[in-house]
Design an enzyme around this catalytic site. Structure first.
Site, PDB file in Angstrom:
ATOM      1  N   HIS A 113      15.878 -37.635  15.748  1.00 34.70           N
ATOM      2  CA  HIS A 113      16.319 -38.997  15.488  1.00 34.70           C
ATOM      3  C   HIS A 113      17.192 -39.516  16.616  1.00 34.70           C
ATOM      4  O   HIS A 113      17.498 -38.795  17.577  1.00 34.70           O
ATOM      5  CB  HIS A 113      17.058 -39.087  14.148  1.00 34.70           C
ATOM      6  CG  HIS A 113      18.296 -38.249  14.042  1.00 34.70           C
ATOM      7  ND1 HIS A 113      19.422 -38.469  14.797  1.00 34.70           N
ATOM      8  CD2 HIS A 113      18.585 -37.186  13.239  1.00 34.70           C
ATOM      9  CE1 HIS A 113      20.361 -37.600  14.470  1.00 34.70           C
ATOM     10  NE2 HIS A 113      19.872 -36.794  13.531  1.00 34.70           N
TER      11      HIS A 113
ATOM     12  N   CYS B 151      20.023 -31.395  13.145  1.00 36.33           N
ATOM     13  CA  CYS B 151      18.838 -32.116  13.632  1.00 36.33           C
ATOM     14  C   CYS B 151      18.820 -32.089  15.161  1.00 36.33           C
ATOM     15  O   CYS B 151      19.695 -31.522  15.806  1.00 36.33           O
ATOM     16  CB  CYS B 151      18.858 -33.555  13.135  1.00 36.33           C
ATOM     17  SG  CYS B 151      18.679 -33.723  11.336  1.00 36.33           S
TER      18      CYS B 151
END
Length: 339
Positions: free
Chosen positions: A152, A160
């Site tokens: 992202h 992440c």
């Protein structure tokens, strides 16, 4: 009482205005993300792909290297080999080297994953995002927990892989276009580092080293073929480029023998191989030279077929590349587009 009611009405009106303003801001943010999710690839990238005879909708393969903090985007060329389009810097990832094991450990995973159309998140609060598919079936079989592991934007991460907003827009466009063109999923393989002999030696003492064997195998196979490795699961382990058909059930027993498939042959050659040895199951494989407990010499170009037992993967030794395995045939070693 009247003035109190008047003040109360003013307070309610003010609160309502704040709510409306906040809602408008959220809607504006959502619209901005939706617009970002629809952006085409930059014209410079599209032009570079055309020069290499690669269509923008061609299949995509993504590799992530944690230690180097890099994400690579590869695309298929007309000959089926993949060329490196661009290497993107990763702003942040979580934890240390090694696989993610439990929810809340702040670790970014390592392994073989896939992005599906359902995994696209155009409305992500981190600008844009897509889910890599952790935990996969093997992770779950090994008791690993956690979810919503994304690539992202926003450059912030807790487990992440965070990119800058500019770069996630480009990466998102690569993935979106390939999925929209009909690809059922995009492979994304996460490595602890570039798995060269030198780096493996440097990290020989790492407690996660036993989990890196299939990753090293996939890294080496791709270096030779420029074709994304085919990943199967059985016996609660990964199987890379299996010659014998292996599914994706980590609880299934592994086949009694597992060969090593490197590059596909023509249908005619495939039939000849199956006729010579029915165990090949019409897979049409061409293997690199290998060392194993025992081997079988193919009538096709003298190729050596290595067979390992269901519990062991045959050790391999790359042979000299043939003429059609030159850098030009395999795909670009240097990125087509500079970052």
């Amino acid at each position: 009482m009247r003035w109190r009611w008047h003040l109360t009405k003013q307070a309610l009106l003010l609160a309502a205005m704040v709510v409306v303003a906040g809602s408008a801001a959220m809607q504006s943010h959502a619209r901005a993300d939706e617009v970002a999710a629809e952006k085409p690839l930059p014209s410079a990238i599209e032009a570079a792909l055309i020069m290499k005879e690669i269509v923008p909708e061609a299949p995509v393969y993504i590799r992530v290297f944690k230690e180097e903090s890099e994400l690579e985007v590869w695309k298929a060329r007309p000959n089926g080999r993949y060329a490196l389009v661009k290497t993107f810097p990763v702003c942040n990832w979580g934890g240390t080297l090694g696989p993610k094991r439990v929810m809340g450990d702040s670790m970014s995973p390592e392994g073989f994953y896939r992005v599906t159309p359902e995994g696209l998140k155009p409305d992500s609060k981190y600008h844009l995002a897509f889910n890599i598919g952790y935990p996969n079936a093997l992770d779950r079989a090994l008791g690993r927990t956690g979810n919503y592991i994304m690539v992202h934007g926003d450059c912030r991460s807790v487990g992440c892989f965070a990119m800058s907003d500019k770069y996630i827009e480009e990466i998102y466009a690569f993935v979106r276009d390939a999925l929209n063109a009909g690809e059922p999923s995009i492979p994304i393989h996460v490595f602890p580092f570039r798995m060269t002999a030198e780096n493996m030696k440097r990290h020989a003492g790492n407690e996660a080293r036993d989990t890196w064997k299939p990753l090293r195998e996939a890294f080496d196979d791709f270096a030779r073929t420029r074709e994304p490795p085919k990943i199967g699961m059985c016996g609660k382990r990964y199987v890379v480029n299996a010659l014998t058909p292996v599914g994706n059930d980590p609880y299934a027993d592994c086949p009694a023998v597992i060969g090593k498939r490197i590059a596909p042959l023509s249908p005619r050659s495939s039939k000849r191989l199956v006729k010579a040895d029915p165990r090949l199951e019409a897979q049409g494989p061409k293997l690199k030279s290998a060392e194993a407990s025992f081997g079988w010499t193919s009538p096709i170009s003298g190729a050596m077929f290595a067979w390992g037992t269901g519990g062991n993967t045959p050790s391999t030794r790359p042979g000299k590349p043939s003429q059609n395995e030159s850098d030009a045939a395999l795909g670009a070693l240097q990125p087509i587009v500079k970052r």
